[in-house]
Design a protein around this motif. Structure first.
Motif, PDB file in Angstrom:
ATOM      1  N   MET A   1      -4.839   2.742 -31.295  1.00 53.68           N
ATOM      2  CA  MET A   1      -6.121   2.963 -31.960  1.00 53.68           C
ATOM      3  C   MET A   1      -6.457   1.792 -32.880  1.00 53.68           C
ATOM      4  O   MET A   1      -7.574   1.299 -32.890  1.00 53.68           O
ATOM      5  CB  MET A   1      -6.077   4.275 -32.755  1.00 53.68           C
ATOM      6  CG  MET A   1      -7.390   4.622 -33.427  1.00 53.68           C
ATOM      7  SD  MET A   1      -8.856   4.648 -32.349  1.00 53.68           S
ATOM      8  CE  MET A   1      -8.395   5.815 -31.100  1.00 53.68           C
TER       9      MET A   1
ATOM     10  N   LEU B   1      -9.919   5.802 -39.290  1.00 56.46           N
ATOM     11  CA  LEU B   1     -10.611   5.793 -38.003  1.00 56.46           C
ATOM     12  C   LEU B   1     -10.837   7.242 -37.586  1.00 56.46           C
ATOM     13  O   LEU B   1      -9.884   8.022 -37.508  1.00 56.46           O
ATOM     14  CB  LEU B   1      -9.788   5.044 -36.961  1.00 56.46           C
ATOM     15  CG  LEU B   1      -9.520   3.570 -37.298  1.00 56.46           C
ATOM     16  CD1 LEU B   1      -8.463   2.988 -36.380  1.00 56.46           C
ATOM     17  CD2 LEU B   1     -10.804   2.770 -37.221  1.00 56.46           C
TER      18      LEU B   1
ATOM     19  N   CYS C   1      -8.963  11.245 -33.003  1.00 55.56           N
ATOM     20  CA  CYS C   1      -9.102  10.104 -32.092  1.00 55.56           C
ATOM     21  C   CYS C   1      -8.384  10.363 -30.764  1.00 55.56           C
ATOM     22  O   CYS C   1      -7.543  11.249 -30.665  1.00 55.56           O
ATOM     23  CB  CYS C   1      -8.547   8.837 -32.741  1.00 55.56           C
ATOM     24  SG  CYS C   1      -9.454   8.340 -34.228  1.00 55.56           S
TER      25      CYS C   1
ATOM     26  N   CYS D   1      -5.007  13.952 -33.073  1.00 52.00           N
ATOM     27  CA  CYS D   1      -5.314  12.915 -32.091  1.00 52.00           C
ATOM     28  C   CYS D   1      -4.576  13.174 -30.779  1.00 52.00           C
ATOM     29  O   CYS D   1      -3.519  13.810 -30.770  1.00 52.00           O
ATOM     30  CB  CYS D   1      -4.909  11.535 -32.612  1.00 52.00           C
ATOM     31  SG  CYS D   1      -5.855  11.015 -34.051  1.00 52.00           S
TER      32      CYS D   1
ATOM     33  N   THR E   1      -5.745   7.892 -38.697  1.00 51.62           N
ATOM     34  CA  THR E   1      -6.598   8.192 -37.549  1.00 51.62           C
ATOM     35  C   THR E   1      -6.762   9.698 -37.500  1.00 51.62           C
ATOM     36  O   THR E   1      -5.803  10.441 -37.684  1.00 51.62           O
ATOM     37  CB  THR E   1      -6.008   7.662 -36.226  1.00 51.62           C
ATOM     38  OG1 THR E   1      -4.771   8.312 -35.958  1.00 51.62           O
ATOM     39  CG2 THR E   1      -5.806   6.159 -36.277  1.00 51.62           C
TER      40      THR E   1
END
Length: 185
Positions: free
Chosen positions: A112, A98, A133, A166, A130
């Motif tokens: 997430m 992601l 993010c 993130c 991730t």
């Protein structure tokens, strides 16, 4: 086929194949909750995504990203927010990245990938990454992968998961984690 109807029949030998943003958005429909699903391409999202699975119909299927990525996904709502809002039973989610996605919740359970895991047995979350993010909540249980990673008697294995560059935050509580905001109680 594209345009909101993933090809395939949702079985292990003929999984639904998601190839674009419209196909991904279609996965919030009830018929996909107990299916086998694979990504057939990298997905670049536009607009808002509705979480896959919720309290009345949790995701109990099998999702394999096949090493593909989902980029620019935006999810916003009350509680149990994430690409998968609520998961249960012996679900599996694996091999997915992601990138530059944003999930926001005004209530508990925001992650997430998964907002909330309930009554899972032998479930697996594997090889999830991730990158870049942002996960925001004004309540509790906020995580870079899962907001609430497992409920009480749930049995979920998380392996090979990474959160890079993130922001994971809650404006009201300290139940925030890089992988999971809360493990089990």
């Amino acid at each position: 086929m594209t345009g909101g109807t993933p090809s395939g029949s949702g079985t292990s030998s003929s999984p639904y194949i998601v190839v674009d943003d419209a196909d991904l958005k279609a996965l919030s429909q009830t018929k996909y909750m107990n299916a086998y699903i694979e990504l057939g391409a990298d997905i670049v999202c536009s607009g808002n995504q509705t979480p896959i699975g919720n309290e009345s119909t949790p995701f109990t299927g099998h999702f394999d990203g096949k090493g593909h990525s989902i980029t620019n996904m935006n999810i916003s709502g009350a509680g149990k927010q994430g690409l998968f809002g609520q998961c249960g039973s012996s679900f599996s989610i694996k091999n997915l990245k992601l990138v530059n996605c944003h999930v926001t919740a005004t209530d508990s359970y925001c992650g997430m990938l998964i907002g909330y895991v309930y009554q899972a047995s032998g479930a697996v979350v594997e090889n999830i990454e991730t990158d870049g993010c942002k996960v925001d909540s004004s309540s509790i249980y906020v995580g870079g992968i899962a907001g609430h990673g497992a409920y009480s008697s749930s049995n979920v294995t998380y392996k090979g998961c990474a959160v890079s560059d993130c922001v994971v935050r809650s404006t009201s509580s300290n139940t925030v984690g890089g992988i999971a905001g809360h493990g089990a109680y």
